[in-house]
Design a protein around this motif. Sequence first.
Motif, PDB file in Angstrom:
ATOM      1  N   ILE A   1     -53.195 -59.577 -14.127  1.00  0.00           N
ATOM      2  CA  ILE A   1     -52.800 -58.178 -14.274  1.00  0.00           C
ATOM      3  C   ILE A   1     -52.695 -57.804 -15.747  1.00  0.00           C
ATOM      4  CG2 ILE A   1     -50.996 -56.477 -13.814  1.00  0.00           C
ATOM      5  CD1 ILE A   1     -50.310 -58.042 -11.275  1.00  0.00           C
ATOM      6  N   THR A   2     -52.007 -58.624 -16.517  1.00  0.00           N
ATOM      7  CA  THR A   2     -51.828 -58.339 -17.942  1.00  0.00           C
ATOM      8  C   THR A   2     -53.165 -58.198 -18.650  1.00  0.00           C
ATOM      9  OG1 THR A   2     -49.742 -59.546 -17.983  1.00  0.00           O
ATOM     10  CG2 THR A   2     -50.835 -59.185 -20.095  1.00  0.00           C
TER      11      THR A   2
ATOM     12  N   LEU B   1     -55.570 -53.317  -9.256  1.00  0.00           N
ATOM     13  CA  LEU B   1     -54.204 -53.811  -9.101  1.00  0.00           C
ATOM     14  C   LEU B   1     -53.804 -53.828  -7.630  1.00  0.00           C
ATOM     15  CD1 LEU B   1     -51.422 -54.657 -10.191  1.00  0.00           C
ATOM     16  CD2 LEU B   1     -50.885 -52.221 -10.459  1.00  0.00           C
TER      17      LEU B   1
ATOM     18  N   LYS C   1     -58.420 -49.432 -12.734  1.00  0.00           N
ATOM     19  CA  LYS C   1     -57.350 -50.416 -12.907  1.00  0.00           C
ATOM     20  C   LYS C   1     -56.332 -50.317 -11.772  1.00  0.00           C
ATOM     21  CE  LYS C   1     -57.571 -50.732 -17.964  1.00  0.00           C
ATOM     22  NZ  LYS C   1     -56.852 -50.444 -19.238  1.00  0.00           N
ATOM     23  N   HIS C   2     -56.018 -49.095 -11.374  1.00  0.00           N
ATOM     24  CA  HIS C   2     -55.070 -48.911 -10.266  1.00  0.00           C
ATOM     25  C   HIS C   2     -55.626 -49.512  -8.983  1.00  0.00           C
ATOM     26  CE1 HIS C   2     -51.900 -46.961  -7.923  1.00  0.00           C
ATOM     27  NE2 HIS C   2     -52.849 -46.636  -7.057  1.00  0.00           N
TER      28      HIS C   2
ATOM     29  N   GLU D   1     -55.311 -54.992 -17.586  1.00  0.00           N
ATOM     30  CA  GLU D   1     -54.653 -53.764 -18.022  1.00  0.00           C
ATOM     31  C   GLU D   1     -54.938 -53.462 -19.491  1.00  0.00           C
ATOM     32  OE1 GLU D   1     -53.332 -51.453 -16.466  1.00  0.00           O
ATOM     33  OE2 GLU D   1     -52.318 -52.144 -14.647  1.00  0.00           O
ATOM     34  N   LYS D   2     -55.275 -54.478 -20.284  1.00  0.00           N
ATOM     35  CA  LYS D   2     -55.548 -54.295 -21.703  1.00  0.00           C
ATOM     36  C   LYS D   2     -56.926 -53.702 -21.981  1.00  0.00           C
ATOM     37  CE  LYS D   2     -52.834 -58.322 -23.255  1.00  0.00           C
ATOM     38  NZ  LYS D   2     -52.959 -59.648 -23.914  1.00  0.00           N
TER      39      LYS D   2
ATOM     40  N   TYR E   1     -62.839 -60.665 -16.947  1.00  0.00           N
ATOM     41  CA  TYR E   1     -61.897 -59.603 -16.582  1.00  0.00           C
ATOM     42  C   TYR E   1     -62.587 -58.240 -16.661  1.00  0.00           C
ATOM     43  CZ  TYR E   1     -57.934 -62.893 -17.069  1.00  0.00           C
ATOM     44  OH  TYR E   1     -57.045 -63.936 -16.921  1.00  0.00           O
TER      45      TYR E   1
ATOM     46  N   ALA F   1     -58.531 -45.704 -15.752  1.00  0.00           N
ATOM     47  CA  ALA F   1     -57.181 -45.839 -15.183  1.00  0.00           C
ATOM     48  C   ALA F   1     -57.244 -45.935 -13.666  1.00  0.00           C
ATOM     49  CB  ALA F   1     -56.314 -44.661 -15.610  1.00  0.00           C
TER      50      ALA F   1
ATOM     51  N   ALA G   1     -46.207 -58.203 -16.473  1.00  0.00           N
ATOM     52  CA  ALA G   1     -46.803 -57.338 -15.458  1.00  0.00           C
ATOM     53  C   ALA G   1     -46.755 -57.984 -14.088  1.00  0.00           C
ATOM     54  CB  ALA G   1     -48.247 -57.014 -15.844  1.00  0.00           C
TER      55      ALA G   1
END
Length: 492
Positions: free
Chosen positions: A419-420, A386, A382-383, A423-424, A299, A379, A35
């Motif tokens: 990021i990885t 990011l 997370k966006h 995202e989980k 996280y 979502a 990612a």
Amino acid sequence: MRLCPPRPALVFLLAAFGFSTAPVLAADTDTAPAASAAQGLSPVAHKTLANGLQVLVAPSGNADLVTLDAWVGAGTRRETAENNGAAHFIEHLLFKGTPTRQPGEIDAAIEDLGGSMNAATSYDWAHFYVTVGASDAPPALDILSDVLMHAELRQQDMDQERPVILSEMARQLADPAQRIARMLNAITFPTHPYGRPLLGPPAHITSMTRKTVQDFYHAYYAPGNVTLVLTGKITPEQGFAMAEKAFGKWPERPIPDDKVLSEPKQTEIRTRAMNAPVSKGYLTIGFRAPSVRDHATAYAMDVLLTILGQGGHNRLKDDLQDKQKLLTGVSANYLTQKDEGLMTITAIFEPGNRDEALKAILGEIDSLRTKPVSEKELAAAKHSLLASYLFDVQTTSGRANALGFYNMIDSYQYDTAYITQFEKLTPADVQNVAVRYLDPEKYSLVTLLPVTDPATATSDAGSESIPAQRLHGDSNTAAQRPETTSTDASRL
């Protein structure tokens, strides 16, 4: 949140250079998760010199620039109650002179290279950084290494800086949000160094001796307690050779054992009330928050924080400020730290609305605890997270800041996996961290109310009144600042 120093305090630059070979230990390379790599972030090369100093190199070809950033595990957390303030005092003194560079020569030399030397101090660390052009990297690093290894910490410089620091303290105490934050830390961490003021008490600064400062410097400014980060248009081989040349002869010496004990678990609600001649009411509510060592939970807290009170749209702002009009400003923050820290919500409201504002905030928290967030909201969070992360690390200075910050409190790999890992996360993960940490029976609350506020009459016995001349910054925007101080050497 994940990054702590304010963005203006993150700028440092330097660049590639031809080097002769130098003996360094074998390096290990962190291959960036898919990612991160997909977002254009390069792998990080890591090496530990023979004296224990860690070196991180993150190449980037976007500009002919490199960042030099030296991080030291010498923040307020390493102080005692007796020398509280020493870490920040050193920040003011380090650039003043060395045996080979007289006062003023350090600033002048860096300015001749087109850069500026800066510094910041927090609880877990202090860091010192410089920005120069590519071809000026070696002389800039020579200056930075001289400062770290050979600072004289002269008595006359201490005497000159005392009033500067005391003035800095006065400005902090006159800011409502910072005044509240300081009190919140004190009542949440009565035994842990996180409860002490970063700048120390005024009486300490007034009476601080040169020996106290020197003892702290000699104890913690050792190569095994330092991480040097180089980011930009530089190869790992070049970066490691530069580091060896500048720091390789720094004698290894032991660092005092980390004897900081964990703060006992909070089992009740703790409150303090303050009164001041302000036009709005302020409150900050703080919940104990995960240590960086609890990776998965940290996280998840970042994602929860984004949903609750970060970004352009979040629950607190959209519902309590924009829709219900209960608040005139609101924000949420979580500073990731070595030990358990705080997740805070700071709100500004009209006089007389304290109880209603607090009830509404606790209602939003209860919603996160009792009902999983939707996939759509997750979502979106997370966006937003990011985008915020990529904004922070798009420059060489931002990337250096992230890598150094996390290597001080845990490992730079926390950042390269960032990021990885977030995202989980699932709705259940976010709900679990809310249940675990946002307990409505276990929080700290500090309020600052106008002297004419009806709630003033019912404030607890531990309240205090703040003189009018000591306050400024009364506004309609909440601004809970991270606990960090920064110094521009050119202003010393």
